[in-house]
Design a protein around this motif. Structure first.
Motif, PDB file in Angstrom:
ATOM      1  N   PHE A  85       1.091  -0.967  -0.276  1.00 23.08           N
ATOM      2  CA  PHE A  85       0.150  -0.330  -0.458  1.00 23.08           C
ATOM      3  C   PHE A  85       1.077   1.335  -0.013  1.00 23.08           C
ATOM      4  N   ASN A  86       1.748   1.411   0.207  1.00 20.44           N
ATOM      5  CA  ASN A  86       2.893   2.515   1.107  1.00 20.44           C
ATOM      6  C   ASN A  86       3.591   2.312   0.045  1.00 20.44           C
ATOM      7  N   GLY A  87       4.092   1.728  -0.688  1.00 21.85           N
ATOM      8  CA  GLY A  87       4.840   1.784  -2.374  1.00 21.85           C
ATOM      9  C   GLY A  87       4.176   2.256  -3.307  1.00 21.85           C
ATOM     10  N   ALA A  88       2.747   1.181  -3.006  1.00 19.62           N
ATOM     11  CA  ALA A  88       1.549   2.267  -4.543  1.00 19.62           C
ATOM     12  C   ALA A  88       0.977   3.568  -4.790  1.00 19.62           C
ATOM     13  N   LEU A  89       1.109   3.780  -3.134  1.00 20.97           N
ATOM     14  CA  LEU A  89       1.132   5.561  -3.088  1.00 20.97           C
ATOM     15  C   LEU A  89       1.787   7.053  -3.343  1.00 20.97           C
ATOM     16  N   ALA A  90       2.461   6.231  -2.743  1.00 22.07           N
ATOM     17  CA  ALA A  90       4.367   6.843  -2.834  1.00 22.07           C
ATOM     18  C   ALA A  90       4.739   6.656  -4.251  1.00 22.07           C
ATOM     19  N   LEU A  91       4.244   6.383  -4.801  1.00 26.43           N
ATOM     20  CA  LEU A  91       5.233   5.863  -6.727  1.00 26.43           C
ATOM     21  C   LEU A  91       3.270   6.504  -6.894  1.00 26.43           C
ATOM     22  N   ALA A  93       1.949   8.684  -5.895  1.00 20.31           N
ATOM     23  CA  ALA A  93       2.248  10.772  -5.679  1.00 20.31           C
ATOM     24  C   ALA A  93       2.672  11.062  -6.310  1.00 20.31           C
ATOM     25  N   LEU A  94       4.272  10.430  -6.289  1.00 21.69           N
ATOM     26  CA  LEU A  94       5.394  11.393  -7.045  1.00 21.69           C
ATOM     27  C   LEU A  94       5.241  11.076  -8.664  1.00 21.69           C
ATOM     28  N   LEU A  95       5.402  10.245  -8.930  1.00 19.62           N
ATOM     29  CA  LEU A  95       4.928   9.747 -10.805  1.00 19.62           C
ATOM     30  C   LEU A  95       4.205  10.785 -11.250  1.00 19.62           C
ATOM     31  N   LEU A  96       2.903  11.108 -10.822  1.00 21.16           N
ATOM     32  CA  LEU A  96       1.601  11.979 -11.073  1.00 21.16           C
ATOM     33  C   LEU A  96       1.834  12.900 -10.922  1.00 21.16           C
ATOM     34  N   SER A  97       2.304  13.471  -9.938  1.00 22.81           N
ATOM     35  CA  SER A  97       3.373  14.976  -9.502  1.00 22.81           C
ATOM     36  C   SER A  97       4.474  15.777 -10.477  1.00 22.81           C
ATOM     37  N   ALA A  98       5.290  14.277 -11.106  1.00 26.41           N
ATOM     38  CA  ALA A  98       6.671  14.163 -11.969  1.00 26.41           C
ATOM     39  C   ALA A  98       5.859  15.087 -12.818  1.00 26.41           C
ATOM     40  N   VAL A  99       4.521  13.968 -13.884  1.00 28.30           N
ATOM     41  CA  VAL A  99       4.045  14.672 -15.401  1.00 28.30           C
ATOM     42  C   VAL A  99       3.562  16.070 -14.890  1.00 28.30           C
ATOM     43  N   ILE A 100       2.694  16.557 -13.742  1.00 28.21           N
ATOM     44  CA  ILE A 100       2.353  17.420 -13.842  1.00 28.21           C
ATOM     45  C   ILE A 100       3.353  19.055 -13.757  1.00 28.21           C
ATOM     46  N   THR A 101       3.713  18.347 -13.118  1.00 23.45           N
ATOM     47  CA  THR A 101       4.973  19.789 -12.996  1.00 23.45           C
ATOM     48  C   THR A 101       6.216  19.676 -14.214  1.00 23.45           C
ATOM     49  N   GLU A 102       6.030  18.630 -15.312  1.00 23.65           N
ATOM     50  CA  GLU A 102       6.492  18.467 -17.057  1.00 23.65           C
ATOM     51  C   GLU A 102       5.654  18.992 -17.470  1.00 23.65           C
ATOM     52  N   GLN A 103       4.631  18.881 -17.268  1.00 21.93           N
ATOM     53  CA  GLN A 103       3.651  19.634 -18.390  1.00 21.93           C
ATOM     54  C   GLN A 103       3.710  20.677 -18.304  1.00 21.93           C
ATOM     55  N   GLN A 104       3.478  21.883 -17.029  1.00 25.88           N
ATOM     56  CA  GLN A 104       3.741  22.643 -16.443  1.00 25.88           C
ATOM     57  C   GLN A 104       4.813  23.509 -17.142  1.00 25.88           C
ATOM     58  N   ASN A 105       5.994  22.897 -17.224  1.00 28.50           N
ATOM     59  CA  ASN A 105       6.841  23.591 -16.987  1.00 28.50           C
ATOM     60  C   ASN A 105       6.849  23.778 -18.904  1.00 28.50           C
ATOM     61  N   THR A 106       6.793  22.642 -19.622  1.00 23.45           N
ATOM     62  CA  THR A 106       6.564  22.883 -21.197  1.00 23.45           C
ATOM     63  C   THR A 106       5.714  23.655 -21.531  1.00 23.45           C
ATOM     64  N   ARG A 107       3.644  24.397 -20.554  1.00 17.40           N
ATOM     65  CA  ARG A 107       3.441  25.537 -21.084  1.00 17.40           C
ATOM     66  C   ARG A 107       3.928  26.165 -20.857  1.00 17.40           C
ATOM     67  N   ARG A 108       5.009  26.746 -19.902  1.00 22.93           N
ATOM     68  CA  ARG A 108       5.620  27.485 -19.529  1.00 22.93           C
ATOM     69  C   ARG A 108       6.703  28.802 -20.368  1.00 22.93           C
ATOM     70  N   SER A 109       7.606  26.813 -21.141  1.00 20.98           N
ATOM     71  CA  SER A 109       8.575  26.814 -22.200  1.00 20.98           C
ATOM     72  C   SER A 109       7.636  27.685 -23.606  1.00 20.98           C
ATOM     73  N   VAL A 110       6.847  27.068 -24.525  1.00 24.49           N
ATOM     74  CA  VAL A 110       5.915  27.221 -24.895  1.00 24.49           C
ATOM     75  C   VAL A 110       5.563  29.144 -24.879  1.00 24.49           C
TER      76      VAL A 110
END
Length: 141
Positions: A85-91, A93-110
């Motif tokens: 449970f803890n592993g799936a929860l952390a994974l 949270a971290l992966l989704l947050s990283a994808v969203i942050t990268e998407q926002q960075n790409t949008r700002r760059s564009v």
């Protein structure tokens, strides 16, 4: 834009949902994931980590007390379920947050590239306007 009201709603929902999911006799740990996804989508890493930490602590408390989905399990089963449970929860949270942050960075760059293009076009347009009257004056004389 994140509002104080949205933070408050997330906190209230987490305070109600996570203890219910971790201490319920049924296996309801999976209902925490939509809350985690919402936290990651709206509050990025900070929101998802806080939400995941709260869920992990509540699940650990339920596991050590032998309550909820951890009732009637051996110690090895409790540890395995809690670790999964803890592993799936952390994974999640971290992966989704990283994808969203990268998407926002790409949008700002564009957006920056578009703004630079607008400035270049304005400069070129202003330069062509200045060149036309002098060409007309030179040709008309």
């Amino acid at each position: 834009m994140v509002t104080v009201g949205e933070v408050a709603v997330l906190a209230v929902v987490a305070a109600a949902l996570v203890p219910l999911a971790t201490h319920s006799r049924g296996s309801l740990l999976f209902v925490i994931y939509p809350l985690l996804i919402w936290a990651a989508l709206r509050f990025q890493l900070a929101g998802s980590v806080v939400c995941a930490l709260f869920a992990s602590v509540m699940a650990t408390i339920a596991a050590t007390d032998g309550e909820g989905p951890f009732r009637n399990l051996t110690e090895v089963e409790v540890l395995g379920n809690l670790q999964a449970f803890n592993g799936a929860l952390a994974l999640t949270a971290l992966l989704l947050s990283a994808v969203i942050t990268e998407q926002q960075n790409t949008r700002r760059s564009v957006e920056r590239a578009c703004q630079e293009l607008v400035e270049v076009l304005e400069h070129l347009t202003a330069g062509s306007r200045l060149a036309r009257p002098s060409a007309v004056a030179a040709g008309g004389g």
